[in-house]
Design an enzyme around this catalytic site. Structure first.
Site, PDB file in Angstrom:
ATOM      1  N   GLY A 186       0.980  -1.105  -0.003  1.00 48.45           N
ATOM      2  CA  GLY A 186      -0.003   0.207   0.042  1.00 48.45           C
ATOM      3  C   GLY A 186       0.835   1.238   0.278  1.00 48.45           C
ATOM      4  O   GLY A 186       2.009   1.051  -0.278  1.00 48.45           O
ATOM      5  N   CYS A 241       2.716   5.317  -2.981  1.00 49.53           N
ATOM      6  CA  CYS A 241       3.651   5.252  -4.121  1.00 49.53           C
ATOM      7  C   CYS A 241       3.366   3.946  -4.759  1.00 49.53           C
ATOM      8  O   CYS A 241       2.857   4.010  -6.094  1.00 49.53           O
ATOM      9  CB  CYS A 241       5.323   5.109  -3.956  1.00 49.53           C
ATOM     10  SG  CYS A 241       5.657   7.026  -3.154  1.00 49.53           S
ATOM     11  N   LYS A 266      -0.131   3.715  -6.764  1.00 47.72           N
ATOM     12  CA  LYS A 266      -0.585   4.528  -7.777  1.00 47.72           C
ATOM     13  C   LYS A 266       0.622   4.505  -8.838  1.00 47.72           C
ATOM     14  O   LYS A 266       0.231   4.836  -9.949  1.00 47.72           O
ATOM     15  CB  LYS A 266      -0.601   5.777  -7.017  1.00 47.72           C
ATOM     16  CG  LYS A 266       0.599   6.574  -6.695  1.00 47.72           C
ATOM     17  CD  LYS A 266       0.460   8.306  -6.962  1.00 47.72           C
ATOM     18  CE  LYS A 266       1.818   8.674  -6.562  1.00 47.72           C
ATOM     19  NZ  LYS A 266       2.758   9.007  -7.220  1.00 47.72           N
TER      20      LYS A 266
HETATM   21  C1  UDX Z   1       8.475   2.641  -2.072  1.00 46.87           C
HETATM   22  C2  UDX Z   1       9.876   2.365  -2.563  1.00 46.87           C
HETATM   23  O1  UDX Z   1      10.243   1.302  -1.785  1.00 46.87           O
HETATM   24  C3  UDX Z   1      10.717   3.412  -2.688  1.00 46.87           C
HETATM   25  O2  UDX Z   1      11.950   3.195  -3.332  1.00 46.87           O
HETATM   26  C4  UDX Z   1       9.947   4.584  -3.411  1.00 46.87           C
HETATM   27  O3  UDX Z   1      10.653   5.863  -3.546  1.00 46.87           O
HETATM   28  C5  UDX Z   1       8.658   4.844  -2.764  1.00 46.87           C
HETATM   29  O4  UDX Z   1       7.883   3.658  -2.930  1.00 46.87           O
HETATM   30  P1  UDX Z   1       7.475   3.137   0.517  1.00 46.87           P
HETATM   31  O5  UDX Z   1       6.356   3.339  -0.256  1.00 46.87           O
HETATM   32  O6  UDX Z   1       8.047   4.215   1.496  1.00 46.87           O
HETATM   33  O7  UDX Z   1       8.689   3.000  -0.660  1.00 46.87           O
HETATM   34  O8  UDX Z   1       7.329   1.400   0.891  1.00 46.87           O
HETATM   35  P2  UDX Z   1       7.854   0.245   0.966  1.00 46.87           P
HETATM   36  O9  UDX Z   1       8.899   0.090   1.949  1.00 46.87           O
HETATM   37  O10 UDX Z   1       8.615  -0.078  -0.604  1.00 46.87           O
HETATM   38  O11 UDX Z   1       6.775  -0.858   1.351  1.00 46.87           O
HETATM   39  C6  UDX Z   1       5.744  -0.610   0.347  1.00 46.87           C
HETATM   40  C7  UDX Z   1       4.631  -1.657   0.864  1.00 46.87           C
HETATM   41  O12 UDX Z   1       5.015  -3.072   0.343  1.00 46.87           O
HETATM   42  C8  UDX Z   1       4.381  -1.457   2.430  1.00 46.87           C
HETATM   43  O13 UDX Z   1       2.990  -1.534   2.378  1.00 46.87           O
HETATM   44  C9  UDX Z   1       4.905  -2.956   2.560  1.00 46.87           C
HETATM   45  O14 UDX Z   1       4.074  -3.541   3.956  1.00 46.87           O
HETATM   46  C10 UDX Z   1       4.721  -3.850   1.625  1.00 46.87           C
HETATM   47  N1  UDX Z   1       5.766  -4.889   1.484  1.00 46.87           N
HETATM   48  C11 UDX Z   1       7.029  -4.675   1.435  1.00 46.87           C
HETATM   49  C12 UDX Z   1       5.325  -6.223   1.309  1.00 46.87           C
HETATM   50  O15 UDX Z   1       4.078  -6.511   1.301  1.00 46.87           O
HETATM   51  N2  UDX Z   1       6.173  -7.348   1.187  1.00 46.87           N
HETATM   52  C13 UDX Z   1       7.527  -6.849   1.400  1.00 46.87           C
HETATM   53  O16 UDX Z   1       8.283  -8.094   1.075  1.00 46.87           O
HETATM   54  C14 UDX Z   1       7.816  -5.652   1.257  1.00 46.87           C
END
Ligand code: UDX
Length: 437
Positions: A256, A259, A262
């Site tokens: 979710g 970033c 969307k």
């Molecule tokens: C992301 C990108 O990682 C980053 O490089 C970019 O600039 C912006 O988008 P962010 O939105 O902060 O960053 O979150 P991120 O740590 O990537 O996690 C995104 C989502 O994926 C979270 O909801 C997280 O819980 C989920 N996730 C992440 C999983 O479900 N499984 C995983 O193994 C890793």
């Protein structure tokens, strides 16, 4: 150097403070007076580890205003406004367009405008037509920061990507940005110079790859659920292959935030516009798999409890990831709302996310059946089941026996596969993971 940062949301505010940390004189500009007021007082308008400290430490050369004319004093201007999802899935460019439009009158010859926002490929080329007549140069320098690690990612990025126009203009722009980032570059940070289109694509390609990795493992979780396999062990085993890697292979309720969801939708919309929609049709599957994870939790609870009507369910987690109060497109909050709509009484707990969630719950007309709190123990008191939807350490460290004593029934749905299964089972819980029994 004198720097302006247009847009003081998550990306811009952290970028402004980080540029001040590098020793520059920085003015942050945003149209939201409440946000500017808070930043000017040194109070972070969102939860981000290390950000408050950075604001305070650099207060002498970091100011915030709603007045765009303040940009006239700066020679480097970062554009860091949001590109939210429009109704048709494409990126809404309203804020980028208006930022450039209001900045242009204050640009002087030799200035550098640096786009940081995530934009559809082709945007920089289009905006250059507005910027270059002023004598200023335009670059696109995408940002890859993760929430929760925003300061660290800005000051010690894995790489710097410079999108430049063809020709000598590009060389001048590169030299100026090198000066801005001198301290970062001195740490041997890889710096890649490329054309506008490539730089714009790098950002959405990176996020699409990460989203695909998560949906891949969640697809495996779907298979694991019907075969008795354990998706965590599967991820560990394939992750040892360095070509695959273990990171971003955590199955659960999916991704979710502001970033990943969307960005993949915006990328699909842009590819369709360009007549190459087929190239990205797999991203629709990535999105579908991701959204199915949220339904899966409701289904598991229905299997365990029968009808959800009249049941009390605690949801641990509201923000989209731990160490953040960001509830944008949060799987945890979505699940809590679905449960409330299914007739359950839901109490959602989150150390940070409970505050912003209150207003959203009210807007959704769900306040009667969904309440939010910072106290996760209070949330489970009298509950028939608890769902772990965001893997905050404080939830993972809980003693399952003590939690069970507060509940009416001992049922736990581990939406992030983050709990110690043996400990929870030994405490008498029926444990349901995501792709692991
Ligand atoms: C992301 C990108 O990682 C980053 O490089 C970019 O600039 C912006 O988008 P962010 O939105 O902060 O960053 O979150 P991120 O740590 O990537 O996690 C995104 C989502 O994926 C979270 O909801 C997280 O819980 C989920 N996730 C992440 C999983 O479900 N499984 C995983 O193994 C890793």
């Amino acid at each position: 150097m004198k720097i302006s940062v247009i847009g003081c949301g998550y990306l811009g505010a952290v970028h402004a403070a980080s540029m001040a940390e590098l020793g520059h004189e920085v003015i942050g500009i945003d149209v939201d007076p409440a946000r500017i007021e808070s930043l000017q007082q040194g109070i972070a308008p969102f939860h981000e580890p290390g950000f408050d400290a950075l604001l305070k430490k650099n207060a002498s050369h970091l100011t915030f205003t709603t007045d765009m004319s303040a940009a006239a004093d700066a020679s480097v201007h970062f554009v860091a406004v949001g590109t939210p999802q429009a109704a048709d899935g494409s990126a809404d460019m309203t804020y980028v367009n208006s930022a450039i439009e209001s900045l242009t009158p204050y640009l002087t010859k030799g200035d550098l405008v640096v786009g940081k926002s995530t934009v559809p490929v082709g945007t920089a080329e289009r905006l250059a037509a507005h910027v270059t007549p002023t004598g200023a140069h335009l670059m696109w320098n995408p940002e890859f920061l993760r929430e929760g690690f925003a300061v660290e990612d800005t000051l010690s990025p894995d790489r710097l990507v410079y999108g430049v126009p063809e020709g000598t203009d590009g060389d001048t722009a590169t030299a100026v940005l090198d000066e801005v980032y001198a301290e970062i570059l001195a740490k041997d940070t890889p710096r890649l110079v490329m054309n506008f289109a490539t730089a714009e694509l790098v950002k959405v390609a990176a996020n699409s790859f990460l989203a695909t990795k998560i949906s891949f493992i969640n697809a495996m979780a779907e298979i694991a659920d019907v075969t008795g396999a354990n998706v965590t062990q599967l991820a560990d085993a394939i992750g040892y292959d360095t070509r695959i890697g273990r990171r971003f292979l955590n199955a659960g309720i999916g991704f979710g935030g502001g970033c990943l969801p969307k960005d993949i939708r915006g990328f699909v919309a842009r590819a369709e516009e360009l007549g190459v929609g087929q190239a990205l049709s797999f991203l629709k599957d990535v999105d579908d798999i991701n959204m199915r994870r949220r339904t899966r939790v409701v289904d598991v609870l229905t299997e365990e409890l029968g009808s959800l009507d009249g049941k009390t369910i605690a949801v641990w987690g509201i923000s989209f990831k731990p160490d953040s109060d960001d509830i944008r497109d949060s799987p945890a909050l979505d699940i809590a709302e679905s449960l409330a709509r299914s007739g359950a009484t839901v109490v959602s707990a989150d150390p940070e996310g409970w505050k912003p969630a209150q207003a959203r719950v009210e807007r959704a007309g769900l306040s009667a059946s969904l309440t939010t709190t910072s106290d996760h123990r209070a949330a489970v008191t009298g509950a028939d089941a608890v769902v772990v939807a965001t893997e905050w350490k404080v939830f993972q460290n809980e003693a399952p026996g003590a939690i069970g004593d507060l509940m009416t029934q001992r049922i736990v749905v581990d939406g992030r596969n983050c709990l110690n299964v043996t400990a929870w089972k030994e405490a008498g819980f029926r444990y349901r993971g995501m792709g692991r029994a």
